[in-house]
Design a protein around this motif. Structure first.
Motif, mmCIF file in Angstrom:
data_model
loop_
_atom_site.group_PDB
_atom_site.id
_atom_site.type_symbol
_atom_site.label_atom_id
_atom_site.label_comp_id
_atom_site.label_asym_id
_atom_site.label_seq_id
_atom_site.Cartn_x
_atom_site.Cartn_y
_atom_site.Cartn_z
ATOM 1 N N LYS A 263 -1.080 -12.092 -1.890
ATOM 2 C CA LYS A 263 -1.930 -10.829 -2.257
ATOM 3 C C LYS A 263 -1.547 -9.611 -1.657
ATOM 4 O O LYS A 263 -1.323 -8.450 -2.425
ATOM 5 C CB LYS A 263 -3.747 -10.969 -2.074
ATOM 6 C CG LYS A 263 -4.250 -12.248 -2.761
ATOM 7 C CD LYS A 263 -5.749 -12.142 -2.408
ATOM 8 C CE LYS A 263 -6.380 -13.162 -3.132
ATOM 9 N NZ LYS A 263 -7.909 -13.216 -2.775
ATOM 10 N N GLY A 264 -1.043 -9.726 -0.258
ATOM 11 C CA GLY A 264 -0.644 -8.382 0.062
ATOM 12 C C GLY A 264 0.639 -8.028 -0.439
ATOM 13 O O GLY A 264 0.871 -6.765 -0.688
ATOM 14 N N LYS A 265 1.617 -9.006 -0.796
ATOM 15 C CA LYS A 265 2.964 -8.568 -1.375
ATOM 16 C C LYS A 265 2.443 -7.936 -2.906
ATOM 17 O O LYS A 265 3.138 -7.122 -3.324
ATOM 18 C CB LYS A 265 3.809 -9.822 -1.457
ATOM 19 C CG LYS A 265 4.358 -10.341 -0.038
ATOM 20 C CD LYS A 265 5.122 -11.661 -0.366
ATOM 21 C CE LYS A 265 5.561 -12.089 1.201
ATOM 22 N NZ LYS A 265 6.368 -13.285 0.890
ATOM 23 N N ALA A 266 1.788 -8.569 -3.542
ATOM 24 C CA ALA A 266 1.193 -8.225 -4.931
ATOM 25 C C ALA A 266 0.800 -6.822 -4.823
ATOM 26 O O ALA A 266 1.139 -5.943 -5.724
ATOM 27 C CB ALA A 266 0.330 -9.089 -5.588
ATOM 28 N N MET A 267 -0.244 -6.392 -3.870
ATOM 29 C CA MET A 267 -0.647 -4.980 -3.921
ATOM 30 C C MET A 267 0.330 -4.271 -3.464
ATOM 31 O O MET A 267 0.356 -2.812 -3.934
ATOM 32 C CB MET A 267 -1.888 -5.026 -2.743
ATOM 33 C CG MET A 267 -2.840 -5.811 -3.084
ATOM 34 S SD MET A 267 -3.680 -5.091 -4.688
ATOM 35 C CE MET A 267 -4.262 -3.722 -4.167
ATOM 36 N N PHE A 268 1.341 -4.553 -2.473
ATOM 37 C CA PHE A 268 2.410 -3.635 -2.146
ATOM 38 C C PHE A 268 3.475 -3.357 -3.323
ATOM 39 O O PHE A 268 3.695 -2.247 -3.611
ATOM 40 C CB PHE A 268 3.223 -4.258 -1.140
ATOM 41 C CG PHE A 268 4.617 -3.468 -0.471
ATOM 42 C CD1 PHE A 268 4.380 -2.320 -0.019
ATOM 43 C CD2 PHE A 268 5.763 -3.846 -1.051
ATOM 44 C CE1 PHE A 268 5.540 -1.669 0.564
ATOM 45 C CE2 PHE A 268 6.929 -3.030 -0.469
ATOM 46 C CZ PHE A 268 6.734 -1.999 0.012
ATOM 47 N N VAL A 269 3.687 -4.305 -4.115
ATOM 48 C CA VAL A 269 4.328 -3.993 -5.525
ATOM 49 C C VAL A 269 3.534 -3.023 -6.587
ATOM 50 O O VAL A 269 4.292 -2.192 -7.093
ATOM 51 C CB VAL A 269 4.744 -5.229 -5.962
ATOM 52 C CG1 VAL A 269 5.283 -5.203 -7.503
ATOM 53 C CG2 VAL A 269 5.848 -6.312 -5.165
ATOM 54 N N TYR A 270 2.360 -3.266 -6.498
ATOM 55 C CA TYR A 270 1.372 -2.574 -7.428
ATOM 56 C C TYR A 270 1.529 -1.265 -6.696
ATOM 57 O O TYR A 270 1.672 -0.079 -7.672
ATOM 58 C CB TYR A 270 -0.074 -3.199 -7.407
ATOM 59 C CG TYR A 270 -0.943 -2.359 -8.099
ATOM 60 C CD1 TYR A 270 -0.850 -2.377 -9.545
ATOM 61 C CD2 TYR A 270 -1.904 -1.335 -7.454
ATOM 62 C CE1 TYR A 270 -1.770 -1.531 -10.384
ATOM 63 C CE2 TYR A 270 -2.702 -0.533 -8.269
ATOM 64 C CZ TYR A 270 -2.827 -0.794 -9.677
ATOM 65 O OH TYR A 270 -3.561 0.009 -10.309
ATOM 66 N N GLY A 271 1.439 -0.988 -5.577
ATOM 67 C CA GLY A 271 1.627 0.582 -5.160
ATOM 68 C C GLY A 271 2.966 1.060 -5.448
ATOM 69 O O GLY A 271 2.765 2.152 -5.683
ATOM 70 N N ILE A 272 3.905 0.337 -5.278
ATOM 71 C CA ILE A 272 5.065 0.929 -5.578
ATOM 72 C C ILE A 272 5.395 1.493 -7.096
ATOM 73 O O ILE A 272 5.723 2.352 -7.312
ATOM 74 C CB ILE A 272 6.440 0.113 -5.132
ATOM 75 C CG1 ILE A 272 6.391 -0.392 -3.702
ATOM 76 C CG2 ILE A 272 7.568 0.294 -5.740
ATOM 77 C CD1 ILE A 272 6.744 0.774 -2.762
#
Length: 79
Positions: free
Chosen positions: A15-24
């Motif tokens: 989930k953390g990686k997905a949120m990071f990608v979403y932020g980018i």
């Protein structure tokens, strides 16, 4: 640590990686929008300048005694 805590941490890492990608993605789309708006603003400035030159041409031709329609035609490239 118990087995449950280890399993919970593994589930959260994705989930953390997905949120990071979403932020980018959000940041990059905002940058693209800003660049597009800047391009639109610059193109409007050139249209304003072109309009000013056209209006001056029409006024100059009208001052020489031609009608409005003849002045517009002349400034558009007609004879």
């Amino acid at each position: 640590m118990t087995e449950e805590n280890k399993a919970d941490k593994k589930k959260c890492s994705g989930k953390g990686k997905a949120m990071f990608v979403y932020g980018i993605l959000q940041l990059s789309s905002s940058v693209i929008s800003a660049v597009a708006l800047a391009a639109i603003a610059l193109s409007l400035c050139s249209v304003k300048q072109e309009s000013k030159v056209f209006n001056e041409c029409v006024e100059e031709v009208q001052a020489n005694g031609k009608s409005s329609s003849d002045a517009v035609r002349f400034c558009n490239g007609g004879k």
